[in-house]
Write a protein that holds these residues in place. Sequence first.
Motif, PDB file in Angstrom:
ATOM      1  N   GLU A  26      21.205   0.605  20.863  1.00 23.60           N
ATOM      2  CA  GLU A  26      21.159   0.750  19.411  1.00 23.60           C
ATOM      3  C   GLU A  26      20.593   2.118  19.016  1.00 23.60           C
ATOM      4  O   GLU A  26      21.133   2.795  18.128  1.00 23.60           O
ATOM      5  CB  GLU A  26      20.291  -0.351  18.795  1.00 23.60           C
ATOM      6  N   ALA A  27      19.522   2.535  19.694  1.00 23.92           N
ATOM      7  CA  ALA A  27      18.912   3.829  19.385  1.00 23.92           C
ATOM      8  C   ALA A  27      19.874   4.972  19.680  1.00 23.92           C
ATOM      9  O   ALA A  27      19.952   5.951  18.927  1.00 23.92           O
ATOM     10  CB  ALA A  27      17.616   4.002  20.178  1.00 23.92           C
ATOM     11  N   ILE A  28      20.627   4.867  20.764  1.00 25.13           N
ATOM     12  CA  ILE A  28      21.599   5.904  21.098  1.00 25.13           C
ATOM     13  C   ILE A  28      22.736   5.920  20.075  1.00 25.13           C
ATOM     14  O   ILE A  28      23.197   6.982  19.654  1.00 25.13           O
ATOM     15  CB  ILE A  28      22.134   5.701  22.528  1.00 25.13           C
ATOM     16  N   ALA A  29      23.163   4.743  19.651  1.00 23.86           N
ATOM     17  CA  ALA A  29      24.228   4.658  18.646  1.00 23.86           C
ATOM     18  C   ALA A  29      23.800   5.298  17.328  1.00 23.86           C
ATOM     19  O   ALA A  29      24.629   5.877  16.611  1.00 23.86           O
ATOM     20  CB  ALA A  29      24.611   3.200  18.422  1.00 23.86           C
ATOM     21  N   ARG A  30      22.523   5.212  17.001  1.00 21.11           N
ATOM     22  CA  ARG A  30      22.013   5.761  15.738  1.00 21.11           C
ATOM     23  C   ARG A  30      21.595   7.233  15.855  1.00 21.11           C
ATOM     24  O   ARG A  30      21.161   7.836  14.882  1.00 21.11           O
ATOM     25  CB  ARG A  30      20.807   4.938  15.260  1.00 21.11           C
ATOM     26  N   SER A  31      21.718   7.812  17.059  1.00 21.65           N
ATOM     27  CA  SER A  31      21.187   9.150  17.302  1.00 21.65           C
ATOM     28  C   SER A  31      22.019  10.266  16.690  1.00 21.65           C
ATOM     29  O   SER A  31      21.538  11.392  16.542  1.00 21.65           O
ATOM     30  CB  SER A  31      21.057   9.392  18.809  1.00 21.65           C
ATOM     31  N   MET A  55      28.065  -2.752  16.793  1.00 19.87           N
ATOM     32  CA  MET A  55      28.962  -2.016  15.894  1.00 19.87           C
ATOM     33  C   MET A  55      28.657  -2.352  14.436  1.00 19.87           C
ATOM     34  O   MET A  55      28.617  -1.458  13.570  1.00 19.87           O
ATOM     35  CB  MET A  55      30.413  -2.360  16.210  1.00 19.87           C
ATOM     36  N   ALA A  56      28.427  -3.630  14.166  1.00 21.72           N
ATOM     37  CA  ALA A  56      28.162  -4.052  12.793  1.00 21.72           C
ATOM     38  C   ALA A  56      26.825  -3.528  12.293  1.00 21.72           C
ATOM     39  O   ALA A  56      26.698  -3.060  11.155  1.00 21.72           O
ATOM     40  CB  ALA A  56      28.198  -5.575  12.703  1.00 21.72           C
ATOM     41  N   GLU A  57      25.798  -3.590  13.155  1.00 19.14           N
ATOM     42  CA  GLU A  57      24.452  -3.197  12.738  1.00 19.14           C
ATOM     43  C   GLU A  57      24.300  -1.691  12.595  1.00 19.14           C
ATOM     44  O   GLU A  57      23.546  -1.219  11.741  1.00 19.14           O
ATOM     45  CB  GLU A  57      23.420  -3.734  13.737  1.00 19.14           C
ATOM     46  N   THR A  58      24.979  -0.940  13.446  1.00 16.53           N
ATOM     47  CA  THR A  58      24.805   0.522  13.441  1.00 16.53           C
ATOM     48  C   THR A  58      25.927   1.259  12.719  1.00 16.53           C
ATOM     49  O   THR A  58      25.805   2.468  12.473  1.00 16.53           O
ATOM     50  CB  THR A  58      24.737   1.054  14.889  1.00 16.53           C
ATOM     51  N   GLU A  59      27.013   0.540  12.418  1.00 17.24           N
ATOM     52  CA  GLU A  59      28.206   1.160  11.830  1.00 17.24           C
ATOM     53  C   GLU A  59      28.718   2.293  12.726  1.00 17.24           C
ATOM     54  O   GLU A  59      29.202   3.319  12.252  1.00 17.24           O
ATOM     55  CB  GLU A  59      27.932   1.669  10.405  1.00 17.24           C
ATOM     56  N   TYR A  60      28.565   2.078  14.028  1.00 11.81           N
ATOM     57  CA  TYR A  60      29.014   3.045  15.033  1.00 11.81           C
ATOM     58  C   TYR A  60      30.039   2.333  15.909  1.00 11.81           C
ATOM     59  O   TYR A  60      29.756   1.267  16.486  1.00 11.81           O
ATOM     60  CB  TYR A  60      27.826   3.513  15.876  1.00 11.81           C
ATOM     61  N   SER A  61      31.221   2.886  16.009  1.00 10.42           N
ATOM     62  CA  SER A  61      32.317   2.164  16.647  1.00 10.42           C
ATOM     63  C   SER A  61      32.576   2.526  18.104  1.00 10.42           C
ATOM     64  O   SER A  61      33.302   1.817  18.800  1.00 10.42           O
ATOM     65  CB  SER A  61      33.612   2.383  15.852  1.00 10.42           C
TER      66      SER A  61
END
Length: 319
Positions: A26-31, A55-61
Amino acid sequence: MQDPTQASKTVIITGSTSGLGYYCAEAIARSGQDWHIIIASHNLSRVEEAVRTLMAETEYSNIEGMALDLASLASVRQFAQDFITGERPPLQAIVCNAGIQIVSDTRYTEDGFEMTFGVNHLGHFLLVNLLLPQMSDRSRIVFVSSDVHNPDANTGMPNPQYQDAKLLAFPDNNDNDTDIGNTGRGRYTTSKLCNILCTYELSRRLQKQQSNITVNAFNPGLMLDTKLARDYSEAELSALITTTSQSVMENARDSKAMGSALARLILDSSLNQVTGKYFDGLEEIQSSAESYDEKKASELWESSARLIELSPKEATLLN
């Protein structure tokens, strides 16, 4: 699988469907650093669920799930082959996070190794060796260890007992009848020592080859919100809490915060040339005296290569 052209580099995180590994992903997805994140675990349905939730929580696909059973050398080799033949950004990080602790009995991997040693060390050892040729310049490898490897940490766990890798893989069960719980906990602490011995040995071998790949170990500390103690009975869990020092219990950590600290070892540019180190959360500290024993580390490396029958083609760092 998402379009890999949206990312510039790939990170593989084992055991990342929940807890520490999930929060690291999650932290990497938000980086905002354009990573292609691979969630690797043995339960494919949980892998797929974790990918959807992330994907849903970070809006990173750009997150992908892949099946990886560290208790099966065939599964590890298949995972590596699937990764190599797929179209993904260059591999720039591996987080060896998955771990188990078995205290109820003695179990064995698909290949006949004692389960805790087989999963926590041998599976990751093979995975890293297979994927090293795929790693780009200035890549990073992190092994998640634990302060239970250190007798001076007063964790309430048995001290590690490292003699040689073969004995850990094929233990003499005669000594397990009287207190399998204590034996199981000892196997876990020893496997966490192996993680650090392997970290330092791999770092030395890479430096000898003048490689810019860095290797470090990470201690998340005691986290009460993970599934690591799922094999404990209520009585065993109560006994563990009783024997754990009050200071350790008072300083229990949150897995989300430690996931971010683990991700830092992949993301932080100030760590570009830091290798062969041990991080307690965000702080670089000394590991146990035994973990710096180069003779034991070399024995562990060479014996592990023989145990998993690492081929000459796969053993790029054997010598």
